[in-house]
Design a protein around this motif. Sequence first.
Motif, short mmCIF file in Angstrom:
data_model
loop_
_atom_site.label_atom_id
_atom_site.label_comp_id
_atom_site.label_asym_id
_atom_site.label_seq_id
_atom_site.Cartn_x
_atom_site.Cartn_y
_atom_site.Cartn_z
N THR A 71 69.24 50.12 68.24
CA THR A 71 69.50 51.46 67.77
C THR A 71 69.98 51.38 66.33
N SER A 72 69.61 52.36 65.52
CA SER A 72 70.01 52.34 64.12
C SER A 72 70.17 53.75 63.59
N THR A 73 70.89 53.87 62.48
CA THR A 73 71.02 55.13 61.78
C THR A 73 70.96 54.85 60.29
N ALA A 74 70.21 55.66 59.58
CA ALA A 74 70.15 55.62 58.12
C ALA A 74 70.63 56.97 57.61
N ARG A 75 71.70 56.97 56.85
CA ARG A 75 72.30 58.22 56.38
C ARG A 75 72.27 58.24 54.85
N VAL A 76 71.56 59.21 54.31
CA VAL A 76 71.51 59.42 52.87
C VAL A 76 71.97 60.84 52.58
N ASP A 77 71.88 61.26 51.32
CA ASP A 77 72.50 62.52 50.90
C ASP A 77 72.09 63.73 51.74
N ASP A 78 70.79 63.89 51.97
CA ASP A 78 70.31 65.10 52.64
C ASP A 78 69.62 64.85 53.97
N PHE A 79 69.60 63.59 54.42
CA PHE A 79 68.88 63.26 55.65
C PHE A 79 69.65 62.22 56.45
N ARG A 255 73.23 34.75 70.06
CA ARG A 255 71.78 34.91 70.16
C ARG A 255 71.41 36.23 70.84
N ALA A 256 72.38 36.89 71.47
CA ALA A 256 72.11 38.14 72.16
C ALA A 256 72.49 39.37 71.34
N LEU A 257 72.95 39.19 70.09
CA LEU A 257 73.50 40.32 69.36
C LEU A 257 73.30 40.13 67.86
N ALA A 258 72.95 41.24 67.18
CA ALA A 258 72.84 41.21 65.72
C ALA A 258 73.24 42.57 65.16
N PHE A 259 74.03 42.55 64.09
CA PHE A 259 74.43 43.75 63.37
C PHE A 259 73.80 43.72 61.98
N THR A 260 73.37 44.89 61.49
CA THR A 260 72.85 44.99 60.13
C THR A 260 73.52 46.15 59.41
N LEU A 261 73.95 45.90 58.19
CA LEU A 261 74.49 46.92 57.31
C LEU A 261 73.75 46.81 55.99
N ALA A 262 73.26 47.95 55.48
CA ALA A 262 72.47 47.90 54.24
C ALA A 262 72.76 49.12 53.38
N TYR A 263 72.67 48.91 52.08
CA TYR A 263 72.62 50.01 51.12
C TYR A 263 71.15 50.37 50.92
N VAL A 264 70.81 51.65 51.02
CA VAL A 264 69.42 52.08 50.93
C VAL A 264 69.24 53.07 49.78
N ASP A 265 68.10 52.95 49.13
CA ASP A 265 67.70 53.86 48.06
C ASP A 265 66.29 54.32 48.38
N LEU A 266 66.15 55.57 48.84
CA LEU A 266 64.87 56.12 49.25
C LEU A 266 64.22 56.96 48.15
N ALA A 270 60.85 64.55 50.36
CA ALA A 270 60.57 65.96 50.65
C ALA A 270 61.14 66.91 49.60
N GLY A 271 61.09 66.49 48.34
CA GLY A 271 61.57 67.33 47.26
C GLY A 271 63.03 67.17 46.91
N PHE A 272 63.77 66.37 47.67
CA PHE A 272 65.18 66.13 47.40
C PHE A 272 65.33 64.80 46.66
N ASP A 273 65.95 64.83 45.49
CA ASP A 273 66.05 63.65 44.63
C ASP A 273 67.21 62.74 45.03
N ASP A 274 67.08 61.47 44.60
CA ASP A 274 68.18 60.50 44.63
C ASP A 274 68.81 60.36 46.01
N GLN A 275 67.99 60.05 46.99
CA GLN A 275 68.48 59.89 48.35
C GLN A 275 68.97 58.45 48.57
N THR A 276 70.27 58.26 48.45
CA THR A 276 70.88 56.95 48.64
C THR A 276 71.95 57.04 49.73
#
Length: 286
Positions: A71-79, A255-266, A270-276
Amino acid sequence: MNSVPNRYRYYPAWAFALLLTVATIAQANGSRLWATGGVTNVNGTAGGGITTWAVLNGYASDGESTLNLSTSTARVDDFNLQTLSVGFNWANRLAVTVAHNRLDVKPLAIDIRQQTVGLKLRLAGEALYDRFGQYSVGMQYTHNADFGVPALLGAADNHGVDFYFAASKVFLAAIANRNVIVNATARATRANQLGLLGFGSANDNSYELVGEVSAGLFLDRRWLIGAEYRQKPDKLDSVTEDDWKTLYLVYVPSRALAFTLAYVDLGRVAGFDDQTGYFLSLQTGF
């Protein structure tokens, strides 16, 4: 245009709790080396957070099978993009994945949902032991369940199929006596924003070849840092689609578990600028 009832809007909270519970009791199957299965990307297949790698989900080697949940979530300014996925790896030869995405468009207070079914076949090689790495081909069928907004933006279809070729290689003791993993993928696609904004357009409904690259440095067997870059097609006349970029940190406590944390720049979405913003995922396998 459909919207999801409030009681289903924030499933990652309980999904994270459920997967963490499963991970605490799971015994990871498979004999491949630690962290060589990658994590699960937004399409549900093995890779980084946004790119696809040639490796298959989990640790299955020849004659073994594994099941992965993520399961994952990506959270940026408008999405907010939330993903649940399951992947089955048969004999380190064939992976079958199913992913559900839900995009929360905050300025419009609507949700866009889609489902993706993927197949990945390992053609040759092995990322760690073979001199020239591992090579895989795959396909992903995606169906957009909420086509109102994509149709208004000019998308031609609510479903589509991606095809890709991926190569991955682990270089032992490559930098400061630490291992490095590199990946490159060529993808043929018509998807607008992974399909969340539909597929193709009236003026451009053909396939486009785009690339995905990533590299990671193993600090030790539990920690991996790296970066990704994913080209995107730009088929809609009404809105611009930018390439995606991430900087990521992966922690593999077992070996049964992994966590990921990332900074994203999309970029523009959909017309919304600078989605980080950030990407956070939890993966377990058995």
